[in-house]
Design an enzyme around this catalytic site. Structure first.
Site, PDB file in Angstrom:
ATOM      1  N   ALA A 114       0.784  -1.033  -0.020  1.00 20.81           N
ATOM      2  CA  ALA A 114      -0.070  -0.085  -0.009  1.00 20.81           C
ATOM      3  C   ALA A 114       0.724   1.250   0.026  1.00 20.81           C
ATOM      4  CB  ALA A 114      -1.012   0.050   1.286  1.00 20.81           C
ATOM      5  N   GLY A 159       6.172  -0.571  -4.041  1.00 19.93           N
ATOM      6  CA  GLY A 159       6.144  -1.773  -4.803  1.00 19.93           C
ATOM      7  C   GLY A 159       7.577  -2.315  -5.321  1.00 19.93           C
ATOM      8  N   ASP A 189      -1.650 -10.073  -0.809  1.00 19.86           N
ATOM      9  CA  ASP A 189      -0.367 -10.286  -0.417  1.00 19.86           C
ATOM     10  C   ASP A 189      -0.238 -10.893   0.986  1.00 19.86           C
ATOM     11  OD1 ASP A 189      -1.752  -8.230   1.285  1.00 19.86           O
ATOM     12  OD2 ASP A 189      -0.356  -6.450   0.478  1.00 19.86           O
ATOM     13  N   ASN A 247      -7.439  -8.404  11.440  1.00 17.06           N
ATOM     14  CA  ASN A 247      -6.459  -7.084  10.774  1.00 17.06           C
ATOM     15  C   ASN A 247      -6.197  -6.128  11.711  1.00 17.06           C
ATOM     16  OD1 ASN A 247      -6.669  -7.170   7.332  1.00 17.06           O
ATOM     17  ND2 ASN A 247      -8.495  -8.209   8.331  1.00 17.06           N
TER      18      ASN A 247
END
Length: 512
Positions: A34, A37, A260, A319
């Site tokens: 997020a 990359g 991911d 989460n």
């Protein structure tokens, strides 16, 4: 001709590589988080996975008017740069792409993007959740999907889209999650990969397919959804157009664990059937693997979710906000002219007095971009605590609160699953933070193994090589990964101060 290599892993487990050839396939793993990359080239050599990062780039949300969006064309361009660099570095045979969950794009009948994908931190999501709850009770949605109720779940985003931007949905022909979209740009093949789709709150967790009855309940056109493809299957090849544009040869594009976290869990270097992991990065995903979904009242109340994993497993996890709190605090400090590294922040936290104040990392205001240190101060005042006065005190508050939230998550996991765990495996970027790893061991009173750092990329790579037949299965992949990358172990220095802090922490989060 086959290269016969017999070896033992560091744990003494026999690994058989007789089937492996001299010309091992090379993988280009595209790992999109997020905030950044990477493009990483990998292959197995002498029974170990060797990695080489060939491209790194930023991935930031962009404000466009009132919308917080992903710059997906920038991401596509960066992926193409990674492909060119990988080609110039000796080429590759397989590509796998993984990204964060829930976010999506819509294509028209010509296969063109209708709008830029909206960021999961956009303010619209709370409205979508509220409007969804007016159609179906939130608890019923959990019972049907087994997915933790979060404002940004794809279902709630689509409810908002239907109610406020239906002109977009009316013109949509194809629905793709972020990694699906990027795979489509490279291959021209539109599929929805299972692990990323499972984050959406739109799948039946038992059939592993779309819950069309649920979607129709909200008036969402089910024709836009693609067939589900399972991790380890081939999506297609680089298209002729992409190969011509980039001057590269054909390569197979593989459906890895496209979420991911699904990829990260593949790389957990545990030889136990029952293990606990924290995939620690921008988010902290705390959980275990199950053979079947566990959808209960306790799970609902403890915010445990049943997401799809590789190898037919269920990722039973919760989460937790994670290192976003540190990352966004650092951005705030930089705007104030304080150019501090993460190491600087940790050093100042170490020097600060322990257990001064606590926050709930998952307090909704902390999930929005902006002044996290200011919001922490406001939260502490609101809950009757002394607000942090220095950078070190603020950062220490974040670290301690994360460690204590992990303890709460572990208690809940053991209660719901009926299992007792002996160790926590921390994987991902958070393994580079020894302060947090040690605190986790101390707070939870449990051994911690930290590593590998590149967990997500390794899981991506492993699924590509399983698809190619060069690794037998996930069990063997974990043995190879454990043999390839050293772990750092932490023993708990658990004290009564941690127990007292935990009791205070629980009272604080009850007040919010």
């Amino acid at each position: 001709m086959h290269k016969i290599l017999k070896m033992y892993s560091k744990k003494g487990d026999f690994i058989n590589y007789e089937r492996m050839s001299f010309n091992m396939k090379k993988v280009l793993a595209i790992d999109l988080g997020a905030s950044s990359g990477r493009g990483i080239i990998a292959k197995i050599e002498d029974g170990k996975i060797n990695l080489k990062e060939i491209h790194r780039f930023q991935n930031n949300g962009v404000w466009a008017g009132n919308d917080f969006l992903w710059d997906v064309l920038h991401l596509l361009d960066e992926i193409k740069q990674a492909i060119v660099k990988a080609n110039n570095d000796g080429g590759f045979d397989l590509i796998g792409i993984d990204t964060w969950g829930v976010d999506y794009a819509l294509l028209d009948s010509d296969g063109a993007l209708l709008t830029n994908p909206v960021h999961y931190r956009d303010v619209r999501n709370a409205t979508g959740r509220k409007e969804a709850s007016e159609v179906m009770d939130i608890k019923e949605i959990y019972k049907k999907t087994g997915i933790q109720i979060l404002d940004f779940n794809t279902l709630f985003q689509l409810v908002y889209e239907k109610n406020h931007k239906n002109h977009v949905l009316e013109n949509a022909k194809t629905f793709l999650f972020m990694p699906d979209l990027l795979n489509y740009f490279l291959t021209g093949v539109a599929k929805n990969e299972y692990t990323i789709a499972s984050t959406s709150q739109m799948l039946n967790p038992y059939t592993k397919n779309w819950d069309f009855d649920l979607l129709e309940k909200f008036g969402i056109n089910t024709d836009i959804f693609c067939d589900i493809i399972m991790p380890g299957k081939k999506i297609g090849q680089l298209s002729d157009k992409v190969c011509e544009e980039l001057k590269v040869k054909k390569a197979d594009v593989i459906a890895v664990g496209s979420h991911d976290t699904a990829s990260a869990v593949v790389s957990v270097p545990s030889d136990k059937k029952d293990f606990v992991y924290i995939s620690c990065g921008t988010w902290s995903l705390f959980g275990t693997e199950l053979d079947e979904p566990n959808i209960t009242e306790k799970g609902y109340l403890s915010s445990y979710t049943n997401e799809g994993g590789c190898g037919g497993k269920i990722r039973f996890l919760t989460n937790i906000m994670g290192l976003w709190l540190i990352q966004e605090s650092r951005r705030t400090y930089k705007k104030e002219g304080k150019d501090l590294t993460f190491a600087d922040l940790e050093a100042q936290a170490r020097e600060s007095e322990p257990f001064k104040c606590f926050i709930d990392p998952d307090y909704p205001e902390f999930g929005k971009p902006g002044d996290i240190p200011g919001r922490i101060a406001e939260y502490c005042k609101k809950t009757g605590q002394r607000a942090p006065e220095t950078i070190g005190e603020t950062v220490r508050c974040i670290y301690e609160s994360l460690a204590l939230k992990y303890r709460l998550a572990l208690i809940n996991l053991e209660d719901i699953s009926g299992k007792k765990f002996e160790k926590i495996n921390i994987v991902g970027g958070g393994t580079k933070d020894p302060f947090l790893c040690a605190m986790t061991s101390d707070a939870c009173n449990i051994d911690v193994d930290a590593g590998p750092v590149e967990a997500t990329a390794l899981g991506n790579i492993a699924m590509c090589l399983i698809s190619a037949g060069e690794i037998k299965d996930i069990t063997e992949a974990r043995k190879i990964i454990a043999n390839s990358f050293p772990l750092k172990s932490y023993k708990p220095n658990h004290t009564k101060e941690w127990d007292e802090a935990f009791e205070r922490f629980k009272k604080v989060i009850e007040k919010q």
